[in-house]
Design a protein around this motif. Sequence first.
Motif, short mmCIF file in Angstrom:
data_model
loop_
_atom_site.label_atom_id
_atom_site.label_comp_id
_atom_site.label_asym_id
_atom_site.label_seq_id
_atom_site.Cartn_x
_atom_site.Cartn_y
_atom_site.Cartn_z
N TRP A 1 -26.55 -27.87 72.11
CA TRP A 1 -27.71 -27.19 72.68
C TRP A 1 -27.40 -26.41 73.96
O TRP A 1 -26.72 -26.92 74.85
N GLY A 2 -27.93 -25.18 74.03
CA GLY A 2 -28.01 -24.44 75.29
C GLY A 2 -26.93 -23.43 75.57
O GLY A 2 -25.76 -23.60 75.21
N GLY A 3 -27.35 -22.35 76.22
CA GLY A 3 -26.42 -21.36 76.76
C GLY A 3 -26.11 -20.18 75.85
O GLY A 3 -25.84 -19.09 76.36
N TYR B 1 -37.52 -18.10 82.81
CA TYR B 1 -36.80 -17.30 83.82
C TYR B 1 -36.64 -15.88 83.27
O TYR B 1 -36.71 -15.68 82.04
N TYR C 1 -34.41 -14.96 80.24
CA TYR C 1 -34.53 -15.77 79.02
C TYR C 1 -34.58 -14.89 77.76
O TYR C 1 -35.36 -13.94 77.69
N LYS D 1 -44.92 -23.41 75.21
CA LYS D 1 -44.04 -24.38 75.86
C LYS D 1 -43.72 -24.01 77.32
O LYS D 1 -43.49 -24.87 78.17
N PHE D 2 -43.71 -22.71 77.62
CA PHE D 2 -43.41 -22.25 78.98
C PHE D 2 -44.67 -21.70 79.65
O PHE D 2 -44.60 -20.78 80.47
N ILE E 1 -20.79 -19.38 79.80
CA ILE E 1 -21.63 -18.21 80.17
C ILE E 1 -21.11 -17.48 81.42
O ILE E 1 -21.49 -16.34 81.65
N ASP F 1 -28.04 -18.34 74.05
CA ASP F 1 -28.99 -17.24 74.25
C ASP F 1 -28.72 -16.51 75.57
O ASP F 1 -28.88 -15.28 75.66
N ASP F 2 -28.24 -17.25 76.57
CA ASP F 2 -27.89 -16.61 77.85
C ASP F 2 -26.64 -15.75 77.67
O ASP F 2 -26.50 -14.69 78.29
N ARG G 1 -21.27 -25.25 78.36
CA ARG G 1 -22.06 -24.01 78.38
C ARG G 1 -22.01 -23.27 79.71
O ARG G 1 -22.03 -22.04 79.74
N PHE G 2 -21.95 -24.01 80.82
CA PHE G 2 -21.93 -23.35 82.15
C PHE G 2 -20.66 -22.51 82.30
O PHE G 2 -20.71 -21.36 82.74
C1 BGN Z 1 -31.83 -22.82 79.60
C2 BGN Z 1 -30.73 -22.83 78.55
C3 BGN Z 1 -31.13 -21.95 77.39
C4 BGN Z 1 -32.48 -22.40 76.83
C5 BGN Z 1 -33.49 -22.37 77.95
C6 BGN Z 1 -34.88 -22.78 77.51
C7 BGN Z 1 -28.53 -23.15 79.59
C8 BGN Z 1 -27.30 -22.50 80.21
C9 BGN Z 1 -26.96 -23.10 81.53
C10 BGN Z 1 -27.85 -22.66 82.64
N1 BGN Z 1 -29.50 -22.34 79.19
O1 BGN Z 1 -31.52 -23.64 80.63
O2 BGN Z 1 -30.14 -22.00 76.39
O3 BGN Z 1 -32.89 -21.57 75.79
O4 BGN Z 1 -33.06 -23.20 78.99
O5 BGN Z 1 -34.91 -24.04 76.98
O6 BGN Z 1 -28.58 -24.36 79.46
#
Ligand code: BGN
Length: 354
Positions: free
Chosen positions: A265-267, A237, A240, A230-231, A314, A269-270, A310-311
């Motif tokens: 969804w998102g954030g 980044y 990640y 996928k990447f 994190i 993992d960060d 999420r912003f």
């Molecule tokens: C990022 C997401 C991750 C996700 C990856 C890959 C966020 C936090 C705000 C910057 N992080 O942007 O959770 O795994 O993309 O899809 O959205």
Amino acid sequence: MKQPLLPVSAVTSALPGASLQKACKFLVVFCSLHLSVTMLYYLSGADSSIFQYFSINQQQQTPTAIYSTYSTPLTTTIAKELPDCPESSPLLRGPVTVNFNVQVNITEDIKANPHVTEGGHYKPSDCKALQKVAIIIPFRNRDSHLKYWLHYMHPILQKQQLDYGVYIINQDGDNTFNRAKLMNIGYAESLKEYDYDCFVFSDVDIVITNDRNLYRCYNQPRHISAAMDKFGFGLPYAQYFGGVSALSKEHFRKINGFPNKYWGWGGEDDDIYNRIVAKGMSISRPDTVTGKCQMIKHNRDEKNDANPKRFDLISKTRESMEKDGINSLSYKVVKTEKFPLYVKITVDVGIPSR
Ligand code: BGN
């Protein structure tokens, strides 16, 4: 008149002396006989208890001798102690062909993995696995992906000579999805079942395509899905940490587990990445050839929209991580089901607080 051979006095005094001599001779002969019989018995290795006692004491100083002399019960105890599995499994071959367009069948896969025991547990029979690994998959309504994961991953994990169990942590109901909280629950629930020392957290739609990419723990937290299709078989980044990762019990405790407050969804993992760095650890990864993975293409799930908070979340990991994590985890187990290739634990994770 016949002359007595000896004076009467001499005869009377000589008589007891002679019988004493005889008695002594008899005793000496008896003792030598006894000694020779005993020696013969000893040298022929007879199993009399006294000799056994002495030889056990000698043998215990040299453990190798135990194998040769004693069949029961010492040998059985020691023989069952398997040697450690090698650092690098001789069963690994490298690239694995994965194709999500080819149909797979769960009944066939159960047959194809006869050494996986109920609940999706396996350990090598000829050596002692180096790590006990709980594989934790956050889940909801993805059976069509799970069958591919089971089909491709079980054979690879066995080749990696792991002592492992597969835990599907299924979010009950249809409220907003909470991936990181489900992973915390997987950690807690798997430890109730077995003394795991390593935890691999995996999305259900990702499989590795190189069996040398080990589902085990390293000195530092491991990012396993380091080169996803996928990447473009790289990282989106540098920080990640999504997809598939492995943390030892020690790593997990150090960071107070994962955040429970990322709904949608998102954030998350960060946030986990931030926690690792905040505790002075770094990320370990396979190289981009070994780290190649494939993800099943699909649309975003319902009730898993991007989390608008999420912003903000994190940016505050360092403060929030001490209070929010495994130490603040609360949930209810709704149902536990053991299937041949996995355990499915359905849980009520609650709803986001306002
Ligand atoms: C990022 C997401 C991750 C996700 C990856 C890959 C966020 C936090 C705000 C910057 N992080 O942007 O959770 O795994 O993309 O899809 O959205």
